[in-house]
Structures are given as C-alpha cells and as structure tokens.
Motif scaffolding. Structure first.
Motif, PDB file in Angstrom:
ATOM      1  N   GLY A 230       3.723   9.696  11.504  1.00 40.49           N
ATOM      2  CA  GLY A 230       3.944   8.323  12.246  1.00 40.49           C
ATOM      3  C   GLY A 230       4.510   7.839  10.319  1.00 40.49           C
ATOM      4  O   GLY A 230       4.682   8.154   9.607  1.00 40.49           O
ATOM      5  N   PRO A 231       5.458   6.503  10.806  1.00 39.30           N
ATOM      6  CA  PRO A 231       5.840   5.745   9.119  1.00 39.30           C
ATOM      7  C   PRO A 231       4.585   6.196   8.609  1.00 39.30           C
ATOM      8  O   PRO A 231       3.483   5.341   8.199  1.00 39.30           O
ATOM      9  N   THR A 232       5.090   6.807   7.078  1.00 35.06           N
ATOM     10  CA  THR A 232       3.765   7.058   6.446  1.00 35.06           C
ATOM     11  C   THR A 232       3.591   5.493   5.913  1.00 35.06           C
ATOM     12  O   THR A 232       1.371   5.308   5.399  1.00 35.06           O
ATOM     13  N   SER A 233       3.623   4.615   6.003  1.00 32.89           N
ATOM     14  CA  SER A 233       3.495   3.060   5.316  1.00 32.89           C
ATOM     15  C   SER A 233       2.179   2.314   6.526  1.00 32.89           C
ATOM     16  O   SER A 233       1.015   2.057   6.308  1.00 32.89           O
ATOM     17  N   ARG A 234       2.278   3.047   7.653  1.00 37.38           N
ATOM     18  CA  ARG A 234       1.487   3.128   8.974  1.00 37.38           C
ATOM     19  C   ARG A 234       0.520   3.844   8.985  1.00 37.38           C
ATOM     20  O   ARG A 234      -1.278   4.018   9.271  1.00 37.38           O
ATOM     21  N   LEU A 235       1.005   4.546   8.925  1.00 39.61           N
ATOM     22  CA  LEU A 235      -0.259   6.274   9.049  1.00 39.61           C
ATOM     23  C   LEU A 235      -1.406   6.119   7.307  1.00 39.61           C
ATOM     24  O   LEU A 235      -2.581   6.105   8.260  1.00 39.61           O
ATOM     25  N   ARG A 236      -0.770   5.897   6.524  1.00 40.06           N
ATOM     26  CA  ARG A 236      -1.867   5.649   5.262  1.00 40.06           C
ATOM     27  C   ARG A 236      -2.530   4.762   4.868  1.00 40.06           C
ATOM     28  O   ARG A 236      -3.136   4.395   4.563  1.00 40.06           O
ATOM     29  N   ALA A 237      -2.254   4.160   5.874  1.00 42.52           N
ATOM     30  CA  ALA A 237      -2.404   2.425   6.365  1.00 42.52           C
ATOM     31  C   ALA A 237      -4.116   2.812   6.757  1.00 42.52           C
ATOM     32  O   ALA A 237      -5.396   1.700   6.306  1.00 42.52           O
ATOM     33  N   LEU A 238      -4.484   3.258   7.406  1.00 43.54           N
ATOM     34  CA  LEU A 238      -5.587   3.873   8.644  1.00 43.54           C
ATOM     35  C   LEU A 238      -5.920   3.565   7.780  1.00 43.54           C
ATOM     36  O   LEU A 238      -6.771   4.658   6.726  1.00 43.54           O
ATOM     37  N   ASP A 239      -8.069   4.266   8.102  1.00 45.54           N
ATOM     38  CA  ASP A 239      -9.076   4.343   7.942  1.00 45.54           C
ATOM     39  C   ASP A 239      -8.540   6.058   8.168  1.00 45.54           C
ATOM     40  O   ASP A 239      -9.195   6.195   8.901  1.00 45.54           O
ATOM     41  N   LYS A 240      -9.211   7.002   7.050  1.00 49.76           N
ATOM     42  CA  LYS A 240      -8.821   8.407   6.808  1.00 49.76           C
ATOM     43  C   LYS A 240     -10.156   8.651   7.364  1.00 49.76           C
ATOM     44  O   LYS A 240      -9.720   8.847   8.025  1.00 49.76           O
ATOM     45  N   GLY A 241     -11.364   8.443   7.136  1.00 47.75           N
ATOM     46  CA  GLY A 241     -12.142   8.407   8.010  1.00 47.75           C
ATOM     47  C   GLY A 241     -12.047   8.991   9.259  1.00 47.75           C
ATOM     48  O   GLY A 241     -12.639   9.428  10.026  1.00 47.75           O
ATOM     49  N   GLN A 242     -12.260   7.023   9.571  1.00 50.76           N
ATOM     50  CA  GLN A 242     -11.808   7.176  11.108  1.00 50.76           C
ATOM     51  C   GLN A 242     -10.582   8.365  12.080  1.00 50.76           C
ATOM     52  O   GLN A 242     -11.204   9.287  12.859  1.00 50.76           O
TER      53      GLN A 242
END
Length: 259
Positions: A230-242
């Motif tokens: 997905g768009p970097t702005s959305r995907l990297r805003a997610l909790d990485k661990g989750q």
C-alpha cells in the motif's frame, strides 16, 4: 530416439516463442522473434504457423505481426479458477484485507532461466479492498524481478545459495532511486531477512509504495510469499508488531492447510 528429441526440441522452441511474445507485451514481426530468440526464420515461421492453427497465437492481417492468441487466455483463466493452492489462501488473505484495508499479494517463484537471467517471481493471487481508489500494480500473472520487492527478496533469501552465486555477474536493474543495485548490499539484506523471517521494501519498485512480506513453506521448501502492499504513508503508519503478527499468523494457517 532422434525423432523423439526433435519433437521435444520443437516443443521447447514453441514455448520460447510464446514466452518471447509475453515478455514483449506487443505484436512482433517474424524477423524480430527470430532475431530475439536466435533462431532461423524458417524454423520460427513453421512453429508460428502451427501455433496459429491451434489458436495459441494470432497474426494481424494488416501488419503480419504475431501476438498471443485467445486459447492461451482461456487456458490461463481456467488455471486461475482452478488453482487449489490459491483458492485455499484467498479466505485467509481476505481477512487481512478486511483488517488493514490494503492489498494482499500471493507470489510464487518463477522457473529459473539460464545463469544469464535474474531470478523472477510470478504473481498468482491478488486480493484488494474494492473501495480503495489506488490500485497497486502489477496484475495477476505478472512476472517481475525479485531483487527490488519485499516478496522477491523473501524468495531470494530462502533460495539455494547457488541461485545467487551463479548470477553475481549480472547487473541489478534500478527501478527507482531506492532500488538496491549492489550485490553486497542485497546479500546483507537477505541475511537479515533469513534471520528475522520477513522482508520489507519502501519505494524500491514504485515510488510511494511499500510492502511487507513473509515466506510460506511446505516442509523445507518455499512455495509462496504472502505480502501486504500500500501507500508508504499508510502502511508505515501501522503498528509494525501487530502487522507482522497478523502476517505470521496467516502464514502459519496457510502452512497448516498445505501440510
């Protein structure tokens, strides 16, 4: 025995013609096909005539150029519908789509060519949120290079060492400013992927797009890669661990189904 070898050779050359037309993604002249494959025009013409009669290629009456025929589309559609492995994975992938509202890709290793060709991957499944305006490329059936994507790097990380060792003389094409073009840098990243069990990319294939991927095994053999893009702005805003936990749980469920 000689006749059998000739027949097999003809099948191999016919397959090369189909692969060439697929890779060019355009109608091609007889001369271009022969030159591209390093075959005699008479040989290529004979094979094209047979393939045309069977519906695997067509010939444009205006230009006399050749393209892939409808019969391949019909066969491909049937394979897509009946591929049990992809159908098993789709419900699990759909759950990830519903959880994260991003695109899920299912990729598989593409058969290795000669040592003068880089490893590639085949996109065999793609599940998207139909309400997303942004469509993440490529389409199902696309064959892409491995070194510039998270899913492809997963495949490289868990491939036999000889796959990379025998191809280090080849340049790594740049797709964007972020693409890895150094073999040393790539191999350091692959070592990290093997250790951590997942791969990431940010804008290496297409600017502004990111991806996280996990390998799926059957026994000791990698059979596919599951990834979220997905768009970097959305995907990297997610909790990485989750996110990693969700991908790994999906991976475990798929491996259990395929066991």
């Amino acid at each position: 025995m000689a006749k059998r070898e000739t027949t097999v050779g003809a099948v191999e050359r016919a397959s090369q013609i189909l692969d060439y037309l697929y890779e060019q993604n355009a109608e091609c002249s007889l001369s271009a096909i022969a030159q591209g494959l390093g075959l005699y025009k008479s040989t290529v013409h004979r094979l094209l005539t047979t393939l045309k009669g069977l519906g695997y290629v067509y010939q444009n009456p205006s230009t006399s150029h050749y393209g892939l025929g409808l019969r391949l589309f019909l066969l491909g559609s049937r394979v897509s519908q009946n591929t049990a492995m992809v159908e098993l994975v789709k419900p699990i992938a759909q759950e990830l789509v519903e959880q994260y509202n991003e695109c899920i890709h299912i990729t598989a290793p593409y058969p290795l060519g000669s040592e003068d060709s880089l490893p590639r991957q085949l996109l065999i499944g793609k599940i998207m949120n139909p309400h997303n305006v942004l469509t993440v490329a490529p389409p199902v059936g696309a064959v892409t290079l491995c070194h510039c994507s998270a899913s492809g790097k997963c495949m490289l990380a868990f491939s036999p060492p000889s796959v990379l060792e025998s191809r280090r003389h080849l340049p790594l094409p740049r797709q964007t400013e972020s693409t890895i073009t150094s073999w040393d840098q790539l191999e350091r990243q692959l070592a990290t992927i093997r250790k951590e069990g997942y791969a990431e990319e940010d804008g290496e294939t297409e600017e502004g797009l990111s991806c996280t991927a996990v390998p799926v095994f059957s026994g000791d053999k990698l059979i596919m890669v599951l990834s979220i893009s997905g768009p970097t702005s959305r995907l990297r805003a997610l909790d990485k661990g989750q996110l990693l936990s969700s991908l790994r749980q999906a991976k475990d469920r798929i491996e259990a189904l395929l066991a």
